[in-house]
Design a protein around this motif. Structure first.
Motif: not given
Length: 379
Positions: A172-173, A241, A286, A288, A291
């Motif tokens: 996810t990141a 996050d 950042e 993710t 997004r």
């Protein structure tokens, strides 16, 4: 009053635990995780304080049964507290009534003292003497054996949650929090080793093993205090996050029930590639999965499935592949020789030099500096 060296180490550890617990409680970052951390170190300090009389210069022939039993009961609380600290660090964790079951072994073990309270003074003294003569206070041994087993089980549980967090980050990141993850692994593993060492010392009736364990605990707490002063960010917890979300059926990938056809997967994969090449979202450190899925107008589960099955990559690696490609372009461009390696890492979306080096070497089997030099550039 003369204190032995071991007693001084116990007192030093207790003071360090008190100081560290107060500091953790006063921190505003990640209050839930810090409360569990404070409870853990304060309990360890209490255990050291309770153990101190055992190492007196002229110890009693046998330690008081009550204190030995209390020490063993309290020690059963350490592993659950560590477990809840890790859970609170990696994501949202709610303490429900059923969570009290984690503290049942310690409560049950402590309740074994209650019959002694109900006895008259003579019977109580007789019973305690019976225990002491047969060294049954050591086996509180059920407690120590159960405690050693539970410690191992909770250690596995802690690592399971940390590993789950790492998988969540990959999925996810585009950035990680490796220092925090390493901290959780180190903190948990070292505490488990020290707890097992103390349990073995009691089971084997070895004062030497217990002494080494107490000394290591005191030094461990001292190191934690120094770490809290030098690197306070270690106690900030995993970035919001990156934390595991509260589990819900909608957030659980179940590819076996997916309705995506192969053509649709290819379409989404191509759409993602086109957007990355056009918009260069990987430059955002950042970035993710949420997004990207929002920009592409597909669900997170579908995008994650496409990356895993069509691109054979996690989201973390997928983004880093684009970042490394961009970094290669800068390293090979003579007009960018003014940029340092650190500057290039930040330019292409990496948060730190170390993460950039690791990702670059994984894909090229060489370092960024060597890659630049091989093409006749000045490092």
């Amino acid at each position: 009053m003369v204190f032995s060296g071991a007693q001084l180490m116990c007192f030093l550890g207790a003071v360090q635990a008190l100081q560290l617990g107060i500091v953790a409680l006063l921190r505003s970052e990640k209050p839930r995780a810090n409360r569990w951390f404070a409870a853990t170190v304060l309990l360890i300090g209490l255990l050291l304080a309770v153990a101190a009389p055992r190492f007196a210069v002229q110890p009693a022939e046998q330690p008081p049964y009550f204190w030995m039993h209390l020490w063993s009961s309290l020690s059963l609380l350490v592993s659950p507290l560590i477990y809840f600290y890790v859970r609170a660090s990696v994501g949202v964790v709610r303490f429900r009534p059923v969570s009290l079951l984690h503290f049942l072994p310690a409560t049950a073990h402590l309740s074994l003292l209650f019959p002694l309270v109900l006895m008259d003074a003579g019977t109580r003294a007789e019973t305690v003497n019976f225990y002491m003569e047969r060294e049954l206070y050591r086996s509180i041994i059920p407690g120590l054996r159960i405690g050693a087993g539970l410690t191992f089980i909770y250690w596995i549980g802690c690592f399971w949650w940390v590993r789950r967090l790492e998988k969540h980050i990959l999925a996810t990141a585009s950035f990680s929090d490796q220092r925090q993850i390493d901290w959780l692994k180190w903190f948990t593993s070292l505490l488990v080793v020290l707890l097992v060492m103390l349990a073995l010392g009691r089971l084997l009736a070895s004062d030497q093993v217990e002494l080494v364990g107490v000394t290591c605990f005191a030094l461990f707490l001292l190191i934690l205090n120094i770490s809290a002063m030098v690197r306070p960010e270690l106690f900030h917890g995993i970035a919001a996050d990156l934390q595991l979300p509260e589990p819900t059926p909608a957030e659980t990938p179940k590819y076996e029930h997916s309705q995506l056809e192969q053509d649709e997967k290819q379409r989404i994969a191509q759409k993602c590639r086109d957007w990355f090449e056009r918009e260069k979202p990987y430059l955002d450190e950042e970035l993710t999965l949420a997004r990207v899925s929002q920009a592409l107008k597909v669900s997170r589960n579908e995008l994650s499935q496409v990356l895993n099955e069509t691109e054979a990559s996690s989201f973390y690696d997928y983004v880093n592949d684009y970042r490394i490609a961009a970094a290669k372009g800068l390293l090979e461009d003579p007009t960018q020789d003014h940029l340092s390696i650190d500057g290039i890492a930040l330019e292409v979306g990496f948060r730190s030099r170390s993460v950039f080096y690791t990702a670059f070497k994984k894909r090229t089997n060489t370092t960024p500096g060597a890659w630049r030099k091989q093409r006749g550039k000045i490092g």
